[in-house]
Design a protein around this motif. Structure first.
Motif, PDB file in Angstrom:
ATOM      1  N   GLU A  70      59.453   4.097  29.476  1.00 29.70           N
ATOM      2  CA  GLU A  70      60.636   4.394  28.643  1.00 29.70           C
ATOM      3  C   GLU A  70      61.035   5.851  28.825  1.00 29.70           C
ATOM      4  O   GLU A  70      60.298   6.773  28.466  1.00 29.70           O
ATOM      5  N   SER A  71      62.234   6.042  29.361  1.00 33.71           N
ATOM      6  CA  SER A  71      62.637   7.379  29.821  1.00 33.71           C
ATOM      7  C   SER A  71      62.545   8.463  28.749  1.00 33.71           C
ATOM      8  O   SER A  71      62.086   9.569  29.030  1.00 33.71           O
ATOM      9  N   LEU A  72      62.983   8.169  27.534  1.00 32.70           N
ATOM     10  CA  LEU A  72      62.934   9.230  26.512  1.00 32.70           C
ATOM     11  C   LEU A  72      61.496   9.521  26.071  1.00 32.70           C
ATOM     12  O   LEU A  72      61.170  10.661  25.733  1.00 32.70           O
ATOM     13  N   ALA A  73      60.641   8.500  26.094  1.00 27.45           N
ATOM     14  CA  ALA A  73      59.219   8.731  25.803  1.00 27.45           C
ATOM     15  C   ALA A  73      58.616   9.589  26.919  1.00 27.45           C
ATOM     16  O   ALA A  73      57.796  10.470  26.668  1.00 27.45           O
ATOM     17  N   ILE A  74      59.047   9.329  28.166  1.00 29.03           N
ATOM     18  CA  ILE A  74      58.567  10.120  29.303  1.00 29.03           C
ATOM     19  C   ILE A  74      59.017  11.577  29.161  1.00 29.03           C
ATOM     20  O   ILE A  74      58.221  12.501  29.338  1.00 29.03           O
TER      21      ILE A  74
END
Lengths: 227, 230
Positions: A70-74
Motif C-alpha cells: 500500500e503506497s501511502l503505508a510505504i
C-alpha cells in the motif's frame, strides 16, 4: 560515521503506476538506495505474489526481505524507518495536528482521484461526463486547499505533495478525454506541479505525459472502450 | 498549568465510524463530549462547517482544531495525547497495522456486510469473498487476544465493525457469515472487544443498536439493491 550496513531495499513496481511513483519519490527524497524491479502485471512473478498475497499488486517495498504494501503505508514507512534522513515527509512528531491534516488530504486523494480518472477513460456518454465533473470538483477542492502555499505541506515538500504529484502526468490525458483545461480550472495546482517537477526525485519518477496518454489508449483498446 | 482544551466529537448513534473515534479516545483515556447528530433532521451547521469536504461523522474538535476521517482521528488521538500507545512503535509493525486497516476499509467491509444484507443468488458470491478475506484478517490475531496484543489498539479500532455491529446485523438479517466453529478466534475477539473495560463507555448498547438496525432494515436492503444495480 560508522559503516552503515544498509539492508537491501527493493521496490516492486510498474513503470506508469502513480502509486509506485509515490514510493520512488519518497525513497529518492530520503536518499535511500534501492533496487527497482519492473513487474509484468500480466504475468505476475513469484516474489510479487509471495510479498503481497492479499492484493497481488504493486507497489511492494521489500526492506531486508520484509514486505510493506500500500503506497501511502510505504511512504510513511520510508519516513519512519529512515528518520534521520532529511527531509521529513510528514510533519514532525511534535505537530500531530499538521500530521493529521496531511493524512486527511492524502486519504482524500486516495479516495477520489484514481476512481475518477478510471471512470473518465473507461466510460462513455453521461457516465464519462459525470466522471469529468467529479474529477474537476476534486481538483478544485485540492486547489482551494493548496491556496497560496508553495506546497500542500506549506514551505516544504511533503506527504500530500508525494501523494498527488504522480497524477499530474495524467493531466494532459484528463484534458484530452474530458475536453477541458486543468490550467483554466486549477492554475495553482498546475503551478504547484511545475514547482514539484523541479525536484530531481519527482522529475525522475514521473512518466512523460505523452506516454501516459499512449498507455490509457492501450487500456481503452484492451477494455473495448470506443475511442 | 493551563488545562488542556476541550475535546468534542460529532457523531451519531449507531455509526461504526464514529465509534472508531470514540474507541481511540477511550483507549487513550481522553475525556470528551459527544455531540450527537440527529439523522432524522438535516445535518447540523456544526457538522457541515467542520467537515465541508465529506459532510460526514465522525468529526473531532480539539480546541480550535478539526480532524475528520475515523482512522485519521485515531492516529491523531494517539499522537496528540499521552496514554497507552494505539499504534506500535516499530515502523515495520506500524506499516503492517496500516496495511490491515486499509484492507478492512477497502477490501473486506463491503463484501462481508453485503453477504448479510443481499438476498438471492448474489449473496453466495459475497459470502465466499467475505469469508476468504475474513480468514486473512483473522490470521493477524496470531493467537493474541487483540490485534494490538494484550490490549486493543489501532487495528482493533479499525476492525470494530466486526464486533458489535456484526452481531446485531446477524440478528436483524438472520444471516451468519462468520460462524463460531469456523472462526473461533474472530468470534472470541468480538466478545473480548465488546467487554473490554477501557472501551466500556463507547460500546453501543446492544438493544438500542438492534432497534436502530431493525427500524432501518428496509432502508439498508434498498440501499444494497441499488448498489448491486450500478
Amino acid at each position: 560515521m560508522a559503516a552503515d550496513l544498509r539492508p537491501e531495499v527493493v521496490l516492486l513496481d510498474f513503470w506508469v503506476s502513480p502509486f509506485g511513483q509515490r514510493c520512488r519519490i519518497a525513497l529518492a527524497e530520503k536518499g535511500v538506495p534501492y533496487e527497482y524491479r519492473e513487474e509484468d502485471l500480466l504475468n505476475k512473478g513469484d516474489l510479487l505474489l509471495r510479498s503481497n498475497p492479499v492484493h497481488k499488486k504493486i507497489p511492494v517495498l521489500l526492506h531486508a526481505g520484509r514486505p510493506v504494501c500500500e503506497s501511502l503505508a510505504i511512504v510513511q514507512y520510508v519516513d519512519e524507518a529512515w528518520p534521520d534522513a532529511a527531509p521529513p515527509l510528514l510533519p514532525r512528531d511534535d505537530d500531530p495536528y499538521a500530521r493529521a491534516q496531511a493524512r486527511f488530504w492524502a486519504d482524500y486523494i486516495d479516495k477520489k482521484i484514481y476512481d475518477c480518472q478510471t471512470r473518465l477513460w473507461k466510460l462513455k456518454g453521461d457516465a464519462q461526463e459525470q466522471a469529468k465533473k467529479d474529477l474537476i470538483e476534486v481538483l478544485e477542492t485540492l486547489e482551494a486547499e493548496l491556496a497560496g502555499k508553495p506546497y500542500f505541506g506549506g514551505d516544504n515538500f511533503g506527504f500530500v505533495d508525494v501523494a498527488l504529484v504522480p497524477f499530474t502526468s495524467w493531466f494532459p490525458t484528463y484534458e484530452k478525454l474530458g475536453g477541458f483545461s486543468v490550467e483554466k480550472c486549477c492554475p495553482k495546482i498546475v503551478a504547484w506541479a511545475k514547482l514539484c517537477r523541479e525536484r530531481e526525485s519527482v522529475a525522475m519518477a514521473l512518466t512523460d505525459p505523452d506516454k501516459v496518454y499512449e498507455f490509457v489508449q492501450f487500456l481503452q483498446s484492451k477494455f473495448g472502450v470506443k475511442q | 498549568m493551563s488545562s488542556s482544551p476541550a475535546v468534542k466529537l460529532i457523531a451519531f448513534f449507531g455509526s461504526p465510524y464514529a465509534h472508531r473515534a470514540e474507541a481511540a479516545l477511550c483507549l487513550k483515556g481522553v475525556p470528551y463530549e459527544l455531540l450527537l447528530e440527529d439523522l432524522l433532521r438535516t445535518k447540523s451547521d456544526l457538522l457541515l462547517q467542520h467537515n465541508p469536504v465529506h459532510k460526514k461523522v465522525p468529526v473531532l474538535l480539539h480546541g480550535d482544531r478539526t480532524v475528520c476521517e475515523s482512522l485519521v482521528i485515531a492516529e491523531y488521538v494517539d499522537e496528540a495525547f499521552d496514554g497507552p500507545p494505539l499504534l506500535p512503535t516499530d515502523p515495520y509493525d506500524r506499516a503492517v497495522a496500516r496495511f490491515w486497516a486499509d484492507f478492512i476499509e477497502n477490501k473486506l467491509t463491503k463484501p462481508f456486510f453485503m453477504a448479510h444484507w443481499v438476498e438471492g443468488e448474489a449473496r453466495e458470491g459475497f459470502e465466499k469473498e467475505g469469508l476468504e478475506l475474513l480468514a486473512l484478517l483473522e490470521a493477524q490475531l496470531k493467537g493474541n487476544k487483540f490485534f494490538g496484543g494484550d490490549r486493543p489498539g489501532y487495528l482493533d479500532i479499525a476492525a470494530s465493525m466486526l464486533g458489535p455491529w456484526r452481531s446485531v446485523v446477524e440478528e436483524v438479517t438472520g444471516v451468519t457469515v462468520a460462524k463460531e466453529e469456523e472462526h473461533p478466534s474472530l468470534c472470541q475477539w468480538a466478545r473480548d472487544y465488546s467487554s473490554n473495560e477501557a472501551l466500556r463507555p463507547c460500546i453501543p448498547d446492544r438493544d438500542r443498536l438492534l432497534a436502530y438496525f431493525t427500524k432501518n432494515k428496509e432502508m439498508y436492503r434498498a440501499g444494497v439493491r441499488a448498489m448491486l444495480q450500478q
